[in-house]
Design a protein around this motif. Structure first.
Motif, mmCIF file in Angstrom:
data_model
loop_
_atom_site.group_PDB
_atom_site.id
_atom_site.type_symbol
_atom_site.label_atom_id
_atom_site.label_comp_id
_atom_site.label_asym_id
_atom_site.label_seq_id
_atom_site.Cartn_x
_atom_site.Cartn_y
_atom_site.Cartn_z
ATOM 1 N N ARG A 94 -15.796 20.165 -14.328
ATOM 2 C CA ARG A 94 -14.555 20.301 -15.086
ATOM 3 C C ARG A 94 -14.809 21.361 -16.155
ATOM 4 N NH1 ARG A 94 -13.178 18.289 -11.290
ATOM 5 N NH2 ARG A 94 -12.319 16.214 -10.925
ATOM 6 N N ARG A 96 -13.716 21.629 -19.034
ATOM 7 C CA ARG A 96 -13.932 21.095 -20.384
ATOM 8 C C ARG A 96 -15.350 20.553 -20.551
ATOM 9 N NH1 ARG A 96 -9.742 19.004 -21.945
ATOM 10 N NH2 ARG A 96 -8.458 19.685 -20.228
ATOM 11 N N ASN A 97 -16.129 20.500 -19.473
ATOM 12 C CA ASN A 97 -17.545 20.108 -19.605
ATOM 13 C C ASN A 97 -18.391 21.253 -20.149
ATOM 14 O OD1 ASN A 97 -16.745 17.770 -18.440
ATOM 15 N ND2 ASN A 97 -17.844 18.058 -16.514
ATOM 16 N N TYR A 98 -17.784 22.418 -20.240
ATOM 17 C CA TYR A 98 -18.540 23.619 -20.630
ATOM 18 C C TYR A 98 -17.899 24.252 -21.866
ATOM 19 C CZ TYR A 98 -20.274 23.020 -15.912
ATOM 20 O OH TYR A 98 -20.831 22.488 -14.781
ATOM 21 N N GLY A 99 -18.613 25.214 -22.393
ATOM 22 C CA GLY A 99 -18.028 25.990 -23.486
ATOM 23 C C GLY A 99 -16.953 26.932 -22.944
ATOM 24 N N HIS A 122 -17.495 32.300 -10.713
ATOM 25 C CA HIS A 122 -18.019 31.421 -9.682
ATOM 26 C C HIS A 122 -16.915 30.501 -9.190
ATOM 27 C CE1 HIS A 122 -20.671 28.629 -7.634
ATOM 28 N NE2 HIS A 122 -21.703 29.443 -7.866
ATOM 29 N N TYR A 125 -17.614 26.725 -10.148
ATOM 30 C CA TYR A 125 -17.591 26.407 -11.583
ATOM 31 C C TYR A 125 -16.377 27.011 -12.308
ATOM 32 C CZ TYR A 125 -22.444 25.102 -10.765
ATOM 33 O OH TYR A 125 -23.579 24.518 -10.291
ATOM 34 N N LEU A 127 -16.439 29.691 -13.763
ATOM 35 C CA LEU A 127 -16.991 30.265 -14.995
ATOM 36 C C LEU A 127 -17.509 31.680 -14.712
ATOM 37 C CD1 LEU A 127 -18.783 27.090 -16.316
ATOM 38 C CD2 LEU A 127 -16.832 28.241 -17.381
ATOM 39 N N TYR A 129 -19.744 35.181 -14.752
ATOM 40 C CA TYR A 129 -21.114 35.667 -14.732
ATOM 41 C C TYR A 129 -21.107 37.153 -15.086
ATOM 42 C CZ TYR A 129 -23.393 31.602 -12.604
ATOM 43 O OH TYR A 129 -23.916 30.367 -12.373
ATOM 44 N N PHE A 141 -27.493 38.153 -11.652
ATOM 45 C CA PHE A 141 -26.326 37.430 -12.164
ATOM 46 C C PHE A 141 -26.765 36.424 -13.220
ATOM 47 C CE2 PHE A 141 -25.070 38.898 -8.008
ATOM 48 C CZ PHE A 141 -23.726 39.244 -8.145
ATOM 49 N N LYS A 142 -26.109 36.452 -14.351
ATOM 50 C CA LYS A 142 -26.381 35.473 -15.403
ATOM 51 C C LYS A 142 -25.059 34.938 -15.937
ATOM 52 C CE LYS A 142 -30.855 36.884 -17.230
ATOM 53 N NZ LYS A 142 -31.560 37.515 -18.347
ATOM 54 N N PRO A 143 -25.021 33.633 -16.207
ATOM 55 C CA PRO A 143 -23.772 33.100 -16.751
ATOM 56 C C PRO A 143 -23.448 33.776 -18.076
ATOM 57 C CG PRO A 143 -25.282 31.323 -16.164
ATOM 58 C CD PRO A 143 -26.054 32.602 -16.063
ATOM 59 N N GLU A 145 -22.392 33.878 -21.779
ATOM 60 C CA GLU A 145 -22.548 32.894 -22.860
ATOM 61 C C GLU A 145 -21.212 32.271 -23.201
ATOM 62 O OE1 GLU A 145 -24.518 34.108 -26.362
ATOM 63 O OE2 GLU A 145 -26.454 34.358 -25.388
ATOM 64 N N LEU A 146 -21.240 30.974 -23.388
ATOM 65 C CA LEU A 146 -20.006 30.250 -23.686
ATOM 66 C C LEU A 146 -20.046 29.764 -25.128
ATOM 67 C CD1 LEU A 146 -20.003 28.177 -20.388
ATOM 68 C CD2 LEU A 146 -18.744 30.293 -20.831
ATOM 69 N N ASN A 147 -18.892 29.623 -25.699
ATOM 70 C CA ASN A 147 -18.840 29.175 -27.090
ATOM 71 C C ASN A 147 -18.383 27.716 -27.170
ATOM 72 O OD1 ASN A 147 -19.533 31.724 -28.346
ATOM 73 N ND2 ASN A 147 -17.565 32.411 -27.521
ATOM 74 N N ASN B 652 -28.338 29.908 -28.183
ATOM 75 C CA ASN B 652 -27.056 30.606 -28.206
ATOM 76 C C ASN B 652 -25.969 29.588 -28.585
ATOM 77 O OD1 ASN B 652 -26.444 29.085 -25.980
ATOM 78 N ND2 ASN B 652 -26.475 30.770 -24.517
ATOM 79 N N PRO B 653 -24.714 29.992 -28.697
ATOM 80 C CA PRO B 653 -23.700 29.052 -29.197
ATOM 81 C C PRO B 653 -23.616 27.750 -28.412
ATOM 82 C CG PRO B 653 -22.851 31.277 -29.258
ATOM 83 C CD PRO B 653 -24.185 31.362 -28.580
ATOM 84 N N SER B 654 -23.628 27.816 -27.081
ATOM 85 C CA SER B 654 -23.550 26.581 -26.300
ATOM 86 C C SER B 654 -24.798 25.734 -26.498
ATOM 87 C CB SER B 654 -23.388 26.888 -24.811
ATOM 88 O OG SER B 654 -22.064 27.185 -24.531
ATOM 89 N N ALA B 731 -29.231 32.064 -8.772
ATOM 90 C CA ALA B 731 -28.843 32.531 -10.107
ATOM 91 C C ALA B 731 -28.685 31.325 -11.029
ATOM 92 C CB ALA B 731 -27.529 33.293 -10.014
ATOM 93 N N PRO B 732 -28.933 31.515 -12.309
ATOM 94 C CA PRO B 732 -28.730 30.399 -13.253
ATOM 95 C C PRO B 732 -27.277 29.936 -13.220
ATOM 96 C CG PRO B 732 -29.728 32.309 -14.337
ATOM 97 C CD PRO B 732 -29.309 32.762 -12.974
ATOM 98 N N GLY B 735 -24.846 25.412 -18.180
ATOM 99 C CA GLY B 735 -25.219 24.017 -18.411
ATOM 100 C C GLY B 735 -23.988 23.165 -18.658
ATOM 101 N N THR B 737 -22.293 20.672 -20.541
ATOM 102 C CA THR B 737 -22.610 20.225 -21.904
ATOM 103 C C THR B 737 -21.839 18.989 -22.330
ATOM 104 O OG1 THR B 737 -20.958 21.717 -22.791
ATOM 105 C CG2 THR B 737 -23.201 22.551 -22.648
ATOM 106 N N ARG B 738 -21.058 18.429 -21.426
ATOM 107 C CA ARG B 738 -20.364 17.190 -21.798
ATOM 108 C C ARG B 738 -21.048 16.049 -21.058
ATOM 109 N NH1 ARG B 738 -15.088 14.388 -21.190
ATOM 110 N NH2 ARG B 738 -14.802 15.350 -19.159
#
Lengths: 147, 1175
Positions: A94, A96-99, A122, A125, A127, A129, A141-143, A145-147, B652-654, B731-732, B735, B737-738
């Motif tokens: 989901r 909302r499980n992530y930034g 992706h 996800y 989300l 990359y 490939f790198k995710p 950054e999420l806030n 990082n922020p997350s 690939a990574p 995460g 986070t919930r």
């Protein structure tokens, strides 16, 4: 531009792996793309190159972000469809499980110096990359950054 | 004042024996040992007698040698002694042996008399007497314990006594139940009478009100008429007055007329008055009737009330009597259990481990003070705890319990910690000490001395914490559903939240200000470094000083040299400045290391000894804390562990959010040190399945944490810093986070991310099926034909679109893209796929296809409708139009649906394969291509293989499949309510033994299984239990039946109560005891009291009680087969296979550690498919 390119098709091998057919030749490794289609290193073909690299590396798991606004709209549509009261469960994705991604930082494929940089999302996800193609022609490939 | 019996007992077992008086030395009387028959032997001759001048009389001559006479008398005396000893309950052999040894016999009589006086059955005498000889101190303490227990007929431990007590209890229970029923009946009757009275009273009041109203009408009529009469009378009086006063207005005619009118009014009033009187009579009659009814109802109510009150008193009396019977039964059981422990249980000679005399004495002395805690201590020893440490410290622990766990100034715990919690503390100190040995107890007593126990619990959960963890059922604003959820899971969440607090506190203490692990510091080396730096600094300071002086002199004597020296001095000064800084740094490092080490030690002590930590005891958490410390300090791993910590940088922020939540700190305060602490916190948290069904991810991640802790640490580090998880060779991924409330966020973020990584692999596989089906030649051709799409529209050559990407614009490509983009796969953990776990610990989820990321597809019709809609949209043919209908018809009649079904067979897109993704999660973490290999198939319908044979076959195949494995090895089960992924424990000694080559080489699991489990297990099962033990076992079994039946007034109650007296009369194996019990129970069926089906169930329940006792008292070989993933900060559950001490067959159980209790594994698990995961 197409006149300058050989015929290109996205296919899958008998074993189900993504392959790119260039004219009559089969390409199954990202690093081999430049040899098969030398024009790809032209910045004018950055989007195509990014698309082909994404397909060869990740198959249908990832989709190239050409227009970040389109991706943002899709992200927001999916987020809105989620049940905010749903309990978190391992394995269940989901948004909302992530930034939250910084959408302003997403850009269409472009060269940063001699490195091709592009963004994908992706499909599982939803989300983003960030991919960087180094001199070897292999994308990393790198995710984002999420806030 | 002590009774004679008490004095005698105290003189025998409590007062120290008097030293023997020297023969004739002090003039005191020589001691005369009492005989067992109560007579006193003649005083022996003294040396003075020997010196007498009078010769002794010559004995008369006998017709046979004196020696024979003496022998004859001796034999007679021995026989008499033996008979007396046998009467005390000793065996012939034992009695004979004692009779042959008068001194020993004399001592034995003393003990046996005391044993008898304590009301102990004769059958137990011999065992106790053996203890008196072998372990005299322990025996003495045992006698003290027994002396404290009620004696005499109240606690008659003979079979008859047990039966009578059970009968009394059953009668008292039934009497109580009858009285309680009567109380209820009388209460109901009272309520009825009260209601009747209230109704009657109301009827009366209503009647009074109605009659009053009615009478008022009559009164008002009369009153009005009467008023007219009175008014007329007044008029006449005025006329008469006027006439007397010669008032011309008054005339005799007028007076006569008025008088006439008065008569008329009187006449008019008369019937009204009569009417009123008549109605008043009716009124009185009616009121009297309802009043009488109300009074009668009231009297009936009072009678009923008194009857109820009497019933209450009768019930209370019966309850008191029943409670007294229960108390007597409990006391008897307590005493009997204690005797059983002494005779053949955990305090007996044959116990494993057996206590030595000193340990036994210490434990029993504690038993005399606090039986409950002594039993806990005994259980810890039985469970492999440190017997020497536990027995040596239980007394001091009880002392501390008694003084309120006071510090060295006598300051005990505050009153806010109730007595029950203090007992829990003492209990957990014993448990922790059993595991940690003397060092733990030493640490505990030192901690108490320091007074730290009276400091607040820094890890206590606040109300806010509890609410955040969804563990407070009293939180305001909860819905019924939320409250129910908290009542069900709140205790688990609370424990998890406690673990979070404790690990957060300890981990932050462990990271010093320099980001180093506090316990890794070598304070000696740091001191040396500081001293070296300071010496260097001081040396350079001196050099600066001396050079300065020299320079001053030189400036006068040799200016040219002085210039060079000045330059040299500058260099020395600079070097000195560097040395000053280096010394300060060295000192700062040393100080910080000391501080951090002290803080860590204090925090560790808090976790082990603080009342809060002991009341909410978390041994599994303490264990993982120790493992983490070991990982960080063991030379084999410390360098790598340190490297991982060192590379853990500012998040990082997350990552910041994850770290902040893991440690319970503000995000603004999170830096690299907090990230390192969070990593340690995750390492220190036991990773079990947690509050949601997640075994498919817990299994592989738990195996990693247990077997490859450095890898786990690395993954925690990655998650803490970048909030990503990198699947093997991929690939990574971001995460997750919930996580559920109250959990260690970092640990669960890695676990849940591994789960989504596994699901992503599962998703790819399932989606590829859809893609392949769509791409299959001809799959969508029906659309082309139906709509008449020309070839060059159906397939178009790829072109570069306006955005620079390859565009596939043919109709077929649009169809494929539509299907790919609008059908997605979603893992839904809540769907009841194949039947879910029966115990809430297994997986039930599975994938479902979502249409437009919103609608779940669960039927073929829904899938077909979605495909039709996609195709209509892709081709621009709206639904409801003729062309849209053609699309619908083409999908329905074409080959696409058939192609799809073939691809997914035996599943389908609307019913995808379900269960967890342990394979995929393992692949995500370790790479490779894991596959499930079944080593035991589910029991087929009608399969009559015995449980023992099936378990043996399962264990054999399991062991074979473990060849070459190490550490934890993934297993899974599949079946009705038992879909579960977990890990085999290949390090178990039995598994290792099963795979050890046999003589002549090669692996022969069957042979090893016989050697290691079946033969020794069968030996235990085949062993005849002594009579007392067989009887005790029998009673355990029938207790179950009698407890159930004595709640009812059964037919055959006398026969049921009589079961106790029908126990074994000779030694038996455990199975024979159960057979005997079943025979007795079946007799109740024969007598017609119960049907066979019911009795069969009861026999199983009774046998289960016997088995539960055997599991604790009879040692048989056990293999810890697997770690279930089920557990928390307090305990962990394992699948074990043990030789059943009753049947000698192999059987599967769940074992709860560290308490060592068992529960038989459910049949669904035993009969499931069992798999190992390979590759």
């Amino acid at each position: 531009m197409t006149d300058a390119l050989p015929p290109i098709q996205l296919e899958t091998s008998d074993s189900g792996d993504p392959i790119v057919i260039v004219a009559d030749a089969q390409v199954d490794a990202p690093a081999a793309l430049r040899d098969a289609i030398p024009q790809l290193t032209d910045p004018a073909y950055a989007a195509l190159y990014a698309q082909l690299l994404t397909y060869l590396s990740e198959g249908d798991d990832m989709e190239l972000i050409v227009d970040p606004a389109v991706y943002k709209a899709e992200y927001e549509r999916r987020l809105a469809a989620e049940d905010p009261d749903e309990d978190v469960q391992p394995g269940t994705v989901r948004l909302r499980n992530y930034g939250t991604p910084d959408f302003a930082a997403l850009n269409p494929p472009a060269y940063d110096g001699d490195k091709l940089v592009f963004f994908t999302w992706h499909r599982f996800y939803t989300l983003p990359y960030r991919a960087v193609v180094d001199a070897s022609g292999m994308p990393e490939f790198k995710p984002v950054e999420l806030n | 004042m002590l009774s004679l019996d008490q004095r005698s007992f105290i003189e025998t077992y409590i007062m120290k024996p008097k030293a023997p008086t020297p023969r004739g030395g002090t003039g005191a009387e020589a001691p005369t040992a009492p005989r067992t028959d109560g007579t006193t032997p003649p005083a022996p001759s003294t040396s003075a007698d020997a010196g007498s001048a009078t010769p002794p009389p010559v004995p008369p001559r006998l017709p046979y040698p004196l020696s024979e006479t003496v022998q004859a008398f001796t034999d007679l005396e021995k026989d008499a002694q033996k008979s007396k000893l046998v009467a005390f309950g000793l065996s012939d052999a034992k009695a004979q042996a004692l009779a042959d040894d008068p001194a020993a016999a004399e001592q034995a009589f003393k003990h046996l008399t005391a044993i008898k006086d304590l009301g102990i059955p004769a059958a137990r005498s011999e065992t106790l007497l053996e203890m008196a000889t072998d372990k005299p101190d322990m025996f003495r303490s045992a006698m003290l314990v027994l002396n404290q227990m009620p004696a005499g007929s109240g606690v008659d431990l003979t079979a008859t006594g047990v039966k009578d007590r059970a009968a009394t209890l059953a009668d008292d229970r039934l009497d109580y139940l009858a009285k309680a029923d009567d109380e209820k009946l009388k209460s109901d009757q009272c309520d009825e009478k009260e209601a009747a009275y209230n109704a009657a009273d109301k009827a009366h009041n209503d009647m009074v009100a109605a009659e009053d109203a009615r009478m008022q009408t009559h009164w008002d009529a009369y009153d009005a008429a009467n008023k007219e009469v009175q008014d007329q009378k007044a008029l006449i009086a005025r006329i008469e007055e006027a006439l007397r006063n010669k008032d011309k207005r008054a005339t005799p005619e007028l007076l006569a007329q008025a008088q006439q009118e008065l008569e008329q009014k009187r006449a008019a009033r008369q019937p009204l008055m009569e009417k009123f009187d008549a109605e008043k009579a009716i009124y009185d009659q009616r009121i009297a009737a309802t009043e009488l009814a109300a009074n009668n109802a009231h009297a009936a109510w009072v009678t009923a009330y008194n009857a109820w009150d009497g019933a209450v008193k009768a019930r209370e009396a019966a309850e008191t009597k029943r409670n007294a019977s229960i108390n007597a039964q409990d006391q008897a059981r307590e005493k009997l259990d204690f005797l059983n422990d002494l005779s053949f249980g955990s305090l007996s000679k044959g116990a494993k481990p057996a206590l030595n005399d000193a340990q036994g004495k210490l434990l029993l002395d504690a038993y005399a003070r606090d039986p409950g805690l002594a039993k806990i201590a005994l259980a810890t020893i039985k469970n492999g705890g440190d017997a020497a440490a536990v027995t040596a410290n239980i007394g001091p622990v009880l002392d501390k319990l008694a003084d309120g766990f006071a510090d060295e100034n006598g300051q005990g715990l505050p009153d806010t910690i109730p007595e029950n919690d203090r007992r829990v503390m003492a209990m957990n100190v014993l448990k922790a000490g059993a595991a940690g040995g003397q060092a733990y107890f030493d640490g505990f007593f030192d901690y108490l001395k320091s007074g730290a126990q009276n400091q607040p619990d820094t890890c206590a959960l606040s109300e806010e914490d509890l609410r955040a963890a969804k563990a407070d059922p009293n939180a305001p604003g909860l819905s019924d559903k939320e409250r129910e959820d908290i009542l069900q899971h709140g205790a688990d969440r609370r424990l998890a939240a406690i673990a979070v607090k404790r690990t957060a506190q300890l981990s932050q203490a462990m990271i010093d200000g320099n980001g180093d692990f506090a316990l890794s510091h070598d304070l000696g080396a740091l001191k040396t470094a500081r001293e070296t730096a300071e010496a260097k600094r001081d040396e350079l300071a001196l050099e600066v000083q001396e050079t300065t002086k020299l320079l001053a002199t030189m400036k006068k004597s040799n200016p040219s040299m002085a210039e060079s020296m000045a330059s040299q001095l500058d260099d020395v000064k600079k070097e000195h400045e560097r040395a000053v800084a280096a010394a300060e740094t060295a000192k700062s490092k040393e100080d910080e290391a000391k501080r951090a080490k002290e803080a860590t030690s204090a925090s560790q002590a808090h976790m082990m000894y603080h009342p809060g930590s002991l009341i909410d005891y978390t041994p599994q958490l303490n264990k993982t804390m120790d493992q983490t410390v070991k990982l960080m300090t063991d030379p084999a791993t410390s360098a790598q562990a340190k490297a991982i910590l060192d590379k853990t940088g500012a998040p990082n922020p997350s990552g910041t959010g994850i770290v902040a939540d893991t440690l319970g700190v503000e995000p603004g305060s999170v830096g690299a040190n907090e990230a390192k602490a969070a990593v340690l916190s995750a390492m220190m948290t036991p990773l079990s399945q947690g509050p949601v069904g997640s075994c498919f991810s817990t299994g592989p991640v738990r195996a990693m944490k247990e077997d490859r802790p450095l890898e786990a640490m690395d993954r925690f580090s990655e998650m803490a810093t970048s909030a990503t998880f990198t699947p093997k060779d991929r690939a990574p991924i971001p995460g997750s986070t919930r996580v559920p409330p109250g959990e260690n966020k970092l640990m669960r973020a890695v676990e849940y991310s591994a789960a989504t990584a596994g699901c992503n692999i599962g998703n790819t596989y399932r989606r590829n099926n859809l893609t392949n089906a769509t791409n299959a030649p001809g799959a969508l051709d029906s659309l082309k034909g139906a709509l008449g799409i020309p070839d060059d529209e159906w397939i178009k050559p790829p072109a570069i679109g306006p955005d620079g990407t390859l565009v596939l614009d043919g109709a077929i490509d649009k169809l494929k893209a539509g299907i790919r983009n609008r059908l997605s796969f979603d893992y839904n953990a809540d769907i009841a796929a194949t039947p879910g776990s029966g115990d809430g610990n297994s997986d039930s989820g599975g994938f479902q296809i979502l249409f437009d990321n919103a609608t779940r597809i669960t039927t073929e019709a829904e899938f077909e409708a979605a495909v039709i809609a996609i195709c209509q949209d892709a081709l621009g043919k709206a639904s409801g139009t003729p062309e849209g209908d053609q699309v619908e018809a083409a999908i329905k009649t074409g080959s696409f649906m058939a192609t799809i079904k073939a691809k997914y067979d035996p599943n389908a897109p609307w019913k995808l394969s379900s269960g967890g993704f342990d394979r995929e999660t393992k692949k995500a973490m370790e790479g490779g291509n894991p596959v499930d290999r079944r080593f035991t198939a589910a029991r087929a319908t009608g399969d009559a293989t015995t449980e023992g044979a099936r378990t043996k076959a399962m264990v054999t195949e399991f062991a074979k499949s473990m060849q070459g494995k190490s550490g934890m090895s993934a297993l899974s089960t599949d079946g009705d309510n038992c879909n579960h992924a977990f890990n085999a424990i290949t390090t178990d000694p039995i598994i290792q033994g099963l795979l050890k080559p046999v003589e002549g080489g090669g692996i022969d699991v069957d042979q090893r299984l016989n050697e290691l489990m079946l033969t020794p297990g069968r030996a235990v099962a085949d062993e005849k239990l002594p009579l007392a033990q067989a009887q005790a076992l029998y009673r355990k079994g029938v207790d179950q039946f009698i407890a159930v039946r004595s709640q009812r007034n059964d037919r055959g109650m006398d026969e049921i109560k009589d079961l106790y007296a029908k126990g074994p009369s000779t030694e038996m194996t455990a199975q024979e005891v159960v057979d005997h019990m079943n025979t007795e129970l079946d007799k109740l069926v024969t007598l017609g009291f119960f049907n066979q089906e019911y009795m069969n169930d009861m026999k199983e329940a009774c046998a289960a009680q016997v088995d539960a006792d055997l599991m604790l008292t009879r040692d048989t070989p056990e293999m810890i087969m697997a770690d279930t993933n089920w557990g928390d900060a307090n305990h962990q559950v394992y699948f074990v296979v043990r030789t059943d001490p009753r049947t000698g067959e192999l059987k599967q159980y769940k074992k709860y550690m560290p308490d060592g209790t068992y529960a038989e594994l459910g049949k669904n698990w035993k009969d499931a498919d069992w798999y190992r995961l390979e590759g």
